[in-house]
Design a protein around this motif. Structure first.
Motif, short mmCIF file in Angstrom:
data_model
loop_
_atom_site.label_atom_id
_atom_site.label_comp_id
_atom_site.label_asym_id
_atom_site.label_seq_id
_atom_site.Cartn_x
_atom_site.Cartn_y
_atom_site.Cartn_z
N GLY A 66 0.81 -1.20 0.00
CA GLY A 66 0.00 0.00 0.00
C GLY A 66 0.85 1.26 0.00
N ARG A 67 1.95 1.24 0.73
CA ARG A 67 2.84 2.41 0.78
C ARG A 67 3.48 2.66 -0.57
N HIS A 68 3.99 1.59 -1.19
CA HIS A 68 4.63 1.75 -2.50
C HIS A 68 3.61 2.19 -3.55
N LEU A 69 2.44 1.61 -3.50
CA LEU A 69 1.41 1.98 -4.47
C LEU A 69 0.99 3.43 -4.29
N ALA A 70 0.90 3.88 -3.06
CA ALA A 70 0.53 5.28 -2.81
C ALA A 70 1.58 6.23 -3.40
N LEU B 186 1.18 6.17 -7.25
CA LEU B 186 0.01 6.92 -7.72
C LEU B 186 0.27 8.43 -7.64
N ASN B 187 0.98 8.85 -6.61
CA ASN B 187 1.30 10.27 -6.49
C ASN B 187 2.23 10.72 -7.61
N LEU B 188 3.23 9.88 -7.94
CA LEU B 188 4.14 10.21 -9.03
C LEU B 188 3.40 10.20 -10.37
N ALA B 189 2.56 9.21 -10.57
CA ALA B 189 1.81 9.11 -11.83
C ALA B 189 0.93 10.33 -12.04
N ALA B 190 0.37 10.86 -10.95
CA ALA B 190 -0.47 12.06 -11.06
C ALA B 190 0.35 13.25 -11.54
N GLY B 191 1.67 13.20 -11.33
CA GLY B 191 2.56 14.25 -11.80
C GLY B 191 3.20 13.91 -13.13
N HIS B 192 2.63 12.93 -13.86
CA HIS B 192 3.07 12.52 -15.20
C HIS B 192 4.45 11.87 -15.18
N VAL B 193 4.76 11.14 -14.11
CA VAL B 193 5.98 10.36 -14.03
C VAL B 193 5.62 8.89 -14.18
N PRO B 194 6.00 8.21 -15.27
CA PRO B 194 5.67 6.79 -15.45
C PRO B 194 6.37 5.93 -14.40
N VAL B 195 5.63 5.06 -13.75
CA VAL B 195 6.17 4.28 -12.63
C VAL B 195 5.93 2.79 -12.82
N LEU B 196 6.67 2.00 -12.02
CA LEU B 196 6.54 0.54 -12.02
C LEU B 196 7.03 0.01 -10.68
N PRO B 197 6.57 -1.17 -10.27
CA PRO B 197 7.07 -1.76 -9.03
C PRO B 197 8.43 -2.40 -9.25
N ALA C 218 10.08 -4.71 -17.81
CA ALA C 218 10.82 -3.70 -17.03
C ALA C 218 10.35 -2.28 -17.30
N TRP C 219 11.27 -1.38 -17.70
CA TRP C 219 10.94 0.03 -17.83
C TRP C 219 9.79 0.26 -18.80
N ALA C 220 9.64 -0.62 -19.80
CA ALA C 220 8.61 -0.42 -20.82
C ALA C 220 7.21 -0.58 -20.25
N ALA C 221 7.09 -1.19 -19.07
CA ALA C 221 5.78 -1.34 -18.45
C ALA C 221 5.38 -0.11 -17.64
N ALA C 222 6.32 0.81 -17.41
CA ALA C 222 6.03 1.99 -16.59
C ALA C 222 4.85 2.77 -17.16
N THR C 223 3.99 3.25 -16.30
CA THR C 223 2.76 3.89 -16.76
C THR C 223 2.34 4.99 -15.79
N ILE C 224 1.50 5.89 -16.30
CA ILE C 224 0.90 6.91 -15.43
C ILE C 224 -0.59 6.65 -15.26
N ASP C 225 -1.07 5.53 -15.79
CA ASP C 225 -2.50 5.21 -15.75
C ASP C 225 -2.86 4.60 -14.39
N PRO C 226 -3.64 5.29 -13.57
CA PRO C 226 -3.98 4.75 -12.25
C PRO C 226 -4.79 3.46 -12.33
N ARG C 227 -5.54 3.28 -13.42
CA ARG C 227 -6.32 2.05 -13.57
C ARG C 227 -5.41 0.85 -13.74
N VAL C 228 -4.30 1.02 -14.43
CA VAL C 228 -3.32 -0.06 -14.58
C VAL C 228 -2.60 -0.30 -13.26
N LEU C 229 -2.17 0.77 -12.62
CA LEU C 229 -1.41 0.66 -11.38
C LEU C 229 -2.21 -0.03 -10.27
N THR C 230 -3.50 0.17 -10.24
CA THR C 230 -4.34 -0.42 -9.19
C THR C 230 -5.07 -1.66 -9.67
#
Length: 296
Positions: free
Chosen positions: A11-15, A18-29, A68-80
């Motif tokens: 939950g901490r990592h996902l939070a 999501l905060n980074l994605a809202a700032g248009h930074v593509p993220v991944l676990p 890897a990096w190619a999966a990074a996304t800013i889409d909250p629907r994908v992240l969650t």
């Protein structure tokens, strides 16, 4: 008595993600140890063809965080999504795609590398790491490892571990960083040179420029001369420098100044001496953005 709320690691990592994605930074676990999660069975060995934003585009529509990096996304629907839930539960950190966020990370992995940066590179935003520092510049470029002892460049087609926002003002990507990877990238086969004719600068494309045509053409011809003189190496650096110098002359003009036409001529000059067209375009674009204060 109120019991403290326990925050699960996923939950901490996902939070954070999501905060980074809202700032248009593509993220991944990332796994514990900061590596990306391995591909699912259907994507093992790139059997699926890869994701569309990889070097070799493919038809992969896998919902999991593969590649890897190619999966990074800013889409909250994908992240969650349920497909990413297992990865978040096992995540040890959050990663992000610097190039997708329009930035470059200079990864300094030793004390000597940090000392070199402090005496060589312009100040920018700095993030402390376990063994050194990340220096983050505005603008994307090609990634490369071991460009000098203890120094990696992470931007396009790469990921970096998120270690916090850092301190300091983020500044434009400097020539000194571009130069670190230029030699490797500016040696294509001669038959790959693009011979297209660029748009020539003239008053018709610069109706708001405060300079005379003779002034602009003299500066442009000088820049082109410096680029074409670099037939063995250094043409990309010269293109960056010429673009930055010429764009800086127009910061007080009411505009338009025909900078697109100027850029085309500089790019064509770099390509004519063997610089790959995409790299020439990045050098000129980054040079102009550095002078104009724009985001590359």
């Amino acid at each position: 008595m109120t019991q403290p709320t326990l925050i699960r690691r996923d939950g901490r990592h996902l939070a954070i993600a999501l905060n980074l994605a809202a700032g248009h930074v593509p993220v991944l676990p990332l796994r514990t140890g900061k590596g990306p999660f391995g591909n699912c069975p259907d994507c093992t060995g790139n059997a699926c063809g890869g994701r569309p934003n990889m070097k070799t585009p493919g038809p992969c529509v896998c919902p999991r965080p593969c590649h890897a990096w190619a999966a990074a996304t800013i889409d909250p629907r994908v992240l969650t999504s349920p497909a990413w839930a297992t990865a978040w539960r096992g995540a040890g950190a959050v990663g992000y795609h610097p190039g997708g966020a329009g930035v470059t990370v200079v990864d300094l992995d030793a004390a000597d590398a940090v000392a070199w940066a402090r005496t060589t590179l312009p100040p920018t935003r700095v993030v402390a790491t376990t063994r050194g520092e990340h220096w983050i510049y505005r603008g994307a470029m090609r990634s490369a490892n071991k460009v000098r002892p203890g120094v990696d460049i992470k931007s396009a087609m790469s990921y970096a571990r998120w270690r916090g926002p850092g301190t300091g003002l983020m500044t434009p990507l400097p020539l000194a960083v571009l130069t670190l990877v230029e030699r490797e990238e500016s040696t294509p086969a001669r038959e790959a040179v693009d011979s297209s004719t660029p748009t020539r600068w003239d008053r018709s494309v610069a109706t708001g420029c405060r300079h005379t045509p003779a002034f602009v053409r003299t500066g442009l011809d000088t820049g082109i001369g410096r680029i074409t003189a670099c037939r063995e190496q250094g043409a990309g650096t010269a293109a960056y420098g010429a673009a930055r110098f010429l764009a800086a002359r127009h910061t007080a003009c009411p505009g338009p100044c025909g900078l697109d036409a100027i850029a085309e001529e500089l790019i064509a000059a770099a390509v004519s001496v063997g610089v790959p067209a995409p790299y020439a375009h990045r050098c000129v674009t980054n040079g102009m953005n550095a002078a104009l204060g724009a985001v590359a």
